[in-house]
Design an enzyme around this catalytic site. Structure first.
Site, PDB file in Angstrom:
ATOM      1  N   GLY A  13     -20.252  73.882  22.541  1.00 22.52           N
ATOM      2  CA  GLY A  13     -19.919  73.331  21.235  1.00 22.52           C
ATOM      3  C   GLY A  13     -20.948  73.637  20.160  1.00 22.52           C
ATOM      4  N   ILE A  14     -21.257  72.633  19.363  1.00 21.18           N
ATOM      5  CA  ILE A  14     -22.192  72.800  18.248  1.00 21.18           C
ATOM      6  C   ILE A  14     -23.561  73.219  18.781  1.00 21.18           C
ATOM      7  CG2 ILE A  14     -23.433  71.535  16.437  1.00 21.18           C
ATOM      8  CD1 ILE A  14     -20.915  69.757  16.128  1.00 21.18           C
ATOM      9  N   THR A  86     -18.633  60.779  23.489  1.00 20.31           N
ATOM     10  CA  THR A  86     -17.776  59.717  22.946  1.00 20.31           C
ATOM     11  C   THR A  86     -17.148  58.945  24.105  1.00 20.31           C
ATOM     12  OG1 THR A  86     -15.976  61.321  22.833  1.00 20.31           O
ATOM     13  CG2 THR A  86     -17.135  60.865  20.778  1.00 20.31           C
ATOM     14  N   GLY A 143     -12.196  52.530  16.354  1.00 16.62           N
ATOM     15  CA  GLY A 143     -12.127  53.076  17.716  1.00 16.62           C
ATOM     16  C   GLY A 143     -13.433  53.680  18.181  1.00 16.62           C
ATOM     17  N   TYR A 147     -19.996  54.574  19.080  1.00 15.73           N
ATOM     18  CA  TYR A 147     -20.445  55.879  18.554  1.00 15.73           C
ATOM     19  C   TYR A 147     -20.996  55.727  17.127  1.00 15.73           C
ATOM     20  CZ  TYR A 147     -19.963  60.915  17.407  1.00 15.73           C
ATOM     21  OH  TYR A 147     -20.175  62.221  17.033  1.00 15.73           O
ATOM     22  N   LYS A 151     -24.802  56.564  16.007  1.00 14.33           N
ATOM     23  CA  LYS A 151     -25.057  57.626  15.029  1.00 14.33           C
ATOM     24  C   LYS A 151     -25.710  57.081  13.759  1.00 14.33           C
ATOM     25  CE  LYS A 151     -23.553  61.196  17.349  1.00 14.33           C
ATOM     26  NZ  LYS A 151     -24.474  62.289  17.718  1.00 14.33           N
TER      27      LYS A 151
HETATM   28  N1  LIG Z   1     -17.540  68.009  17.150  1.00 12.46           N
HETATM   29  C1  LIG Z   1     -17.585  67.285  16.050  1.00 12.46           C
HETATM   30  O1  LIG Z   1     -16.675  67.258  15.240  1.00 12.46           O
HETATM   31  C2  LIG Z   1     -18.796  66.453  15.753  1.00 12.46           C
HETATM   32  C3  LIG Z   1     -18.826  65.766  14.542  1.00 12.46           C
HETATM   33  C4  LIG Z   1     -19.941  65.010  14.222  1.00 12.46           C
HETATM   34  C5  LIG Z   1     -20.990  64.957  15.105  1.00 12.46           C
HETATM   35  N2  LIG Z   1     -20.928  65.620  16.285  1.00 12.46           N
HETATM   36  C6  LIG Z   1     -22.068  65.527  17.167  1.00 12.46           C
HETATM   37  O2  LIG Z   1     -22.535  66.818  17.454  1.00 12.46           O
HETATM   38  C7  LIG Z   1     -23.110  66.861  18.753  1.00 12.46           C
HETATM   39  C8  LIG Z   1     -22.440  67.963  19.568  1.00 12.46           C
HETATM   40  O3  LIG Z   1     -21.061  67.693  19.642  1.00 12.46           O
HETATM   41  P1  LIG Z   1     -20.035  68.737  20.292  1.00 12.46           P
HETATM   42  O4  LIG Z   1     -18.725  68.467  19.656  1.00 12.46           O
HETATM   43  O5  LIG Z   1     -20.601  70.102  20.274  1.00 12.46           O
HETATM   44  O6  LIG Z   1     -19.989  68.167  21.796  1.00 12.46           O
HETATM   45  P2  LIG Z   1     -19.484  68.881  23.151  1.00 12.46           P
HETATM   46  O7  LIG Z   1     -18.737  70.125  22.855  1.00 12.46           O
HETATM   47  O8  LIG Z   1     -18.818  67.784  23.916  1.00 12.46           O
HETATM   48  O9  LIG Z   1     -20.868  69.262  23.866  1.00 12.46           O
HETATM   49  C9  LIG Z   1     -21.761  68.247  24.189  1.00 12.46           C
HETATM   50  C10 LIG Z   1     -23.010  68.823  24.792  1.00 12.46           C
HETATM   51  O10 LIG Z   1     -23.917  67.727  25.030  1.00 12.46           O
HETATM   52  C11 LIG Z   1     -24.298  67.745  26.399  1.00 12.46           C
HETATM   53  N3  LIG Z   1     -24.576  66.387  26.853  1.00 12.46           N
HETATM   54  C12 LIG Z   1     -23.760  65.307  26.830  1.00 12.46           C
HETATM   55  N4  LIG Z   1     -24.389  64.241  27.351  1.00 12.46           N
HETATM   56  C13 LIG Z   1     -25.629  64.647  27.708  1.00 12.46           C
HETATM   57  C14 LIG Z   1     -26.742  64.035  28.321  1.00 12.46           C
HETATM   58  N5  LIG Z   1     -26.712  62.723  28.666  1.00 12.46           N
HETATM   59  N6  LIG Z   1     -27.852  64.765  28.555  1.00 12.46           N
HETATM   60  C15 LIG Z   1     -27.906  66.080  28.206  1.00 12.46           C
HETATM   61  N7  LIG Z   1     -26.885  66.731  27.623  1.00 12.46           N
HETATM   62  C16 LIG Z   1     -25.757  66.025  27.384  1.00 12.46           C
HETATM   63  C17 LIG Z   1     -23.148  68.396  27.128  1.00 12.46           C
HETATM   64  O11 LIG Z   1     -23.593  68.883  28.391  1.00 12.46           O
HETATM   65  P3  LIG Z   1     -22.514  69.380  29.518  1.00 12.46           P
HETATM   66  O12 LIG Z   1     -22.013  70.705  29.018  1.00 12.46           O
HETATM   67  O13 LIG Z   1     -23.320  69.474  30.749  1.00 12.46           O
HETATM   68  O14 LIG Z   1     -21.453  68.331  29.558  1.00 12.46           O
HETATM   69  C18 LIG Z   1     -22.765  69.480  26.135  1.00 12.46           C
HETATM   70  O15 LIG Z   1     -23.651  70.585  26.262  1.00 12.46           O
HETATM   71  C19 LIG Z   1     -22.904  65.469  19.340  1.00 12.46           C
HETATM   72  O16 LIG Z   1     -24.063  64.688  19.140  1.00 12.46           O
HETATM   73  C20 LIG Z   1     -21.761  64.917  18.517  1.00 12.46           C
HETATM   74  O17 LIG Z   1     -21.766  63.513  18.487  1.00 12.46           O
HETATM   75  C21 LIG Z   1     -19.852  66.364  16.625  1.00 12.46           C
END
Ligand SMILES: NC(=O)c1ccc[n+]([C@@H]2O[C@H](COP(=O)([O-])OP(=O)(O)OC[C@H]3O[C@@H](n4cnc5c(N)ncnc54)[C@H](OP(=O)(O)O)[C@@H]3O)[C@@H](O)[C@H]2O)c1
Length: 241
Positions: A13-14, A86, A143, A147, A151
């Site tokens: 992801g990000i 989440t 919901g 989170y 945040k």
């Molecule tokens: N996507 C959005 O629209 C969005 C919007 C606002 C903020 N964010 C924030 O941006 C960040 C990245 O989001 P994303 O959408 O890219 O998420 P994602 O695709 O679900 O990827 C999450 C990543 O975090 C890792 N992770 C989760 N729990 C962990 C832990 N306890 N220890 C170490 N690594 C952990 C996962 O590891 P594994 O691969 O091993 O599971 C994965 O590499 C998050 O903080 C999210 O809240 C996202």
């Protein structure tokens, strides 16, 4: 010597986009992840970026993980606290486990990681911390009480720690992404995405992970040395703060 950057949740992801953008900008990157070995292996094979598995919600696991990074790559100059999860549900149905899981990863994870690199950054009089918060920490989201609370806590953490780091040339900033097209968001039913989420985004689309990664590359650069304690909103015009 190029600077060493650790990206938590840096294999998908990000986070994956951030790891790659930092590598392309000349940093030596270590990408952390929690448990998805298959995705981490594919990411490593594709990018050559070393991957390290530990759970950011576990303080001693962070100690051990960061010791491995220091031994294999070097002391950490740049930390991107990106890992997040989440556990969405309405508050009246939220279990203590769903509350604690999200707080422990999305908020306490910042303490667990940052606390361990902070002394070294102070000693070397350089550091860059970027915390990936969320638009839903700024505005709250139905919901997502767990989170949104975590945040929003990330933003308080950022502003307080920025004040402590400033005199030591350590900047601490937050980015609040809006809705970005990663697995986290694409897990939302398509009908909800198309009828409820995207219509709220003035630019008319989800953001791309690379758009957040470019914000990180700027905030950790020498050019951004005067920016600390700030919140960068990257949300397609959905919320102005
Ligand atoms: N996507 C959005 O629209 C969005 C919007 C606002 C903020 N964010 C924030 O941006 C960040 C990245 O989001 P994303 O959408 O890219 O998420 P994602 O695709 O679900 O990827 C999450 C990543 O975090 C890792 N992770 C989760 N729990 C962990 C832990 N306890 N220890 C170490 N690594 C952990 C996962 O590891 P594994 O691969 O091993 O599971 C994965 O590499 C998050 O903080 C999210 O809240 C996202």
């Amino acid at each position: 010597m190029s600077r060493v950057a650790v990206v938590t949740g840096g294999t998908r992801g990000i986070g994956a986009a951030i790891s790659l953008a930092l590598k392309n900008a000349g940093y030596q990157v270590a990408a952390n992840y929690a448990g998805n070995d298959e995705a981490a292996k594919a990411f490593h094979e594709e990018t050559g970026i070393p991957v390290f598995k530990w759970d950011v919600s576990d303080y001693s696991a962070c100690t051990e993980g960061l010791a491995r990074v220091a031994a294999e790559i070097g002391p950490v100059d740049v930390l991107v606290n990106n890992a997040g999860i989440t556990r969405d549900t309405m508050f009246h149905k939220m279990t203590p486990q769903q509350w604690h899981d999200v707080i422990n990863t999305n908020l306490t994870g910042l303490f667990n990681m940052t606390h361990q690199v902070w002394t070294g950054m102070r000693e070397r009089s350089f550091g860059r911390i970027v915390n990936i918060s969320s638009i839903n920490g700024q505005k709250g989201q139905m919901g997502q009480v767990n989170y949104s609370a975590a945040k929003a806590g990330d933003l308080g953490f950022t502003k307080a720690l920025a004040q402590e780091g400033a005199a030591k040339n350590i900047t601490v900033n937050a980015i609040c992404p809006g809705y970005i097209g990663t697995e986290m968001v694409l897990a939302v039913p398509e009908k909800v995405l198309n009828e409820r989420i995207i219509p709220q985004i003035p630019v008319g689309r989800l953001g791309e992970p690379q758009e957040i990664a470019r914000c990180v590359v700027f905030l950790v650069s020498d050019d951004a040395g005067f920016i600390t304690g700030s919140t960068l909103s990257a949300n397609g015009g959905q919320l102005f703060v």
